[in-house]
Design a protein around this motif. Structure first.
Motif, mmCIF file in Angstrom:
data_model
loop_
_atom_site.group_PDB
_atom_site.id
_atom_site.type_symbol
_atom_site.label_atom_id
_atom_site.label_comp_id
_atom_site.label_asym_id
_atom_site.label_seq_id
_atom_site.Cartn_x
_atom_site.Cartn_y
_atom_site.Cartn_z
ATOM 1 N N PRO A 47 41.829 -7.908 52.093
ATOM 2 C CA PRO A 47 41.807 -7.262 51.101
ATOM 3 C C PRO A 47 43.378 -7.189 50.489
ATOM 4 O O PRO A 47 43.506 -6.866 49.384
ATOM 5 C CB PRO A 47 41.518 -5.717 51.788
ATOM 6 N N ASP A 48 44.534 -7.135 51.445
ATOM 7 C CA ASP A 48 45.722 -7.279 50.780
ATOM 8 C C ASP A 48 46.164 -8.481 50.087
ATOM 9 O O ASP A 48 46.643 -8.385 48.949
ATOM 10 C CB ASP A 48 46.577 -7.207 51.957
ATOM 11 N N ASN A 49 45.565 -9.650 50.442
ATOM 12 C CA ASN A 49 45.466 -11.017 49.524
ATOM 13 C C ASN A 49 44.729 -10.799 48.381
ATOM 14 O O ASN A 49 45.363 -11.196 47.320
ATOM 15 C CB ASN A 49 45.183 -12.218 50.621
ATOM 16 N N ARG A 50 43.673 -10.383 48.367
ATOM 17 C CA ARG A 50 42.968 -10.162 47.139
ATOM 18 C C ARG A 50 43.607 -9.196 46.270
ATOM 19 O O ARG A 50 43.590 -9.577 45.101
ATOM 20 C CB ARG A 50 41.471 -9.681 47.669
ATOM 21 N N GLU A 51 44.007 -8.032 46.670
ATOM 22 C CA GLU A 51 44.632 -7.337 45.701
ATOM 23 C C GLU A 51 45.827 -7.745 45.059
ATOM 24 O O GLU A 51 46.193 -7.484 43.906
ATOM 25 C CB GLU A 51 45.131 -5.868 46.577
ATOM 26 N N MET A 52 46.799 -8.618 45.994
ATOM 27 C CA MET A 52 47.988 -9.160 45.423
ATOM 28 C C MET A 52 47.688 -10.179 44.530
ATOM 29 O O MET A 52 48.191 -10.078 43.203
ATOM 30 C CB MET A 52 48.879 -9.596 46.567
ATOM 31 N N LEU A 53 46.831 -11.181 44.496
ATOM 32 C CA LEU A 53 46.311 -11.913 43.724
ATOM 33 C C LEU A 53 45.733 -11.533 42.281
ATOM 34 O O LEU A 53 45.961 -11.675 41.281
ATOM 35 C CB LEU A 53 45.248 -12.991 44.205
ATOM 36 N N THR A 54 45.175 -10.454 42.539
ATOM 37 C CA THR A 54 44.371 -9.850 41.485
ATOM 38 C C THR A 54 45.301 -9.259 40.519
ATOM 39 O O THR A 54 45.294 -9.492 39.308
ATOM 40 C CB THR A 54 43.281 -8.721 41.954
ATOM 41 N N ARG A 55 46.140 -8.373 41.267
ATOM 42 C CA ARG A 55 47.442 -7.601 40.315
ATOM 43 C C ARG A 55 48.084 -8.689 39.564
ATOM 44 O O ARG A 55 48.482 -8.571 38.276
ATOM 45 C CB ARG A 55 48.047 -6.782 41.362
ATOM 46 N N ARG A 56 48.356 -9.664 40.420
ATOM 47 C CA ARG A 56 49.365 -10.600 39.680
ATOM 48 C C ARG A 56 48.794 -11.426 38.384
ATOM 49 O O ARG A 56 49.426 -11.553 37.601
ATOM 50 C CB ARG A 56 50.184 -11.515 40.765
ATOM 51 N N LEU A 57 47.575 -12.036 38.821
ATOM 52 C CA LEU A 57 46.695 -12.747 37.906
ATOM 53 C C LEU A 57 46.559 -11.672 36.557
ATOM 54 O O LEU A 57 46.435 -12.308 35.491
ATOM 55 C CB LEU A 57 45.598 -13.266 38.401
#
Length: 119
Positions: A10-20
């Motif tokens: 979830p942390d990786n998914r959230e970080m990538l989502t937010r930044r993209l």
């Protein structure tokens, strides 16, 4: 550009989502390989960021399934993995991935890779 992030952490998914999203991309997320296969068909992404180690169905299995699905077989797939060895890269490319990026993600490098396929 529509991007599907297939990532179980979830942390990786959230970080990538937010930044993209900040970069202006349309982002969809799948939490496992089986979801990634389903969502590849439902959201018609231009590119998939495919984590290789996921539950239910691995990124390798999901990539193979997508490559065997006529409507989405040509979508660009970038493998994301913590395994940086050449054997891991070869396995991903043999499965049908178009490119390979390692974790932790170098975001600037990842964006450059995404832009390569957007052109």
């Amino acid at each position: 550009m529509r991007i599907l992030i297939a990532e179980d952490h979830p942390d990786n998914r959230e970080m990538l989502t937010r930044r993209l999203l900040r970069k202006g991309y349309e982002v969809h997320c799948a939490e496992n390989g089986a979801e990634a296969v389903e969502m590849a068909q439902s959201c018609a992404p231009d590119l998939i960021l495919m984590d290789i180690s996921m539950p239910v169905m691995s990124g390798i299995e999901a990539t193979k399934a997508i490559r065997n699905t006529p409507d989405v077989s040509n979508v660009k797939i970038v493998a994301l993995t913590a395994h940086a060895m050449e054997s891991a890269r070869k396995e991903c490319m043999d499965a049908g991935c178009d490119d390979f990026a390692t974790k932790p993600v170098d975001f600037a490098g990842l964006v450059a890779l995404i832009e390569k396929y957007a052109a």
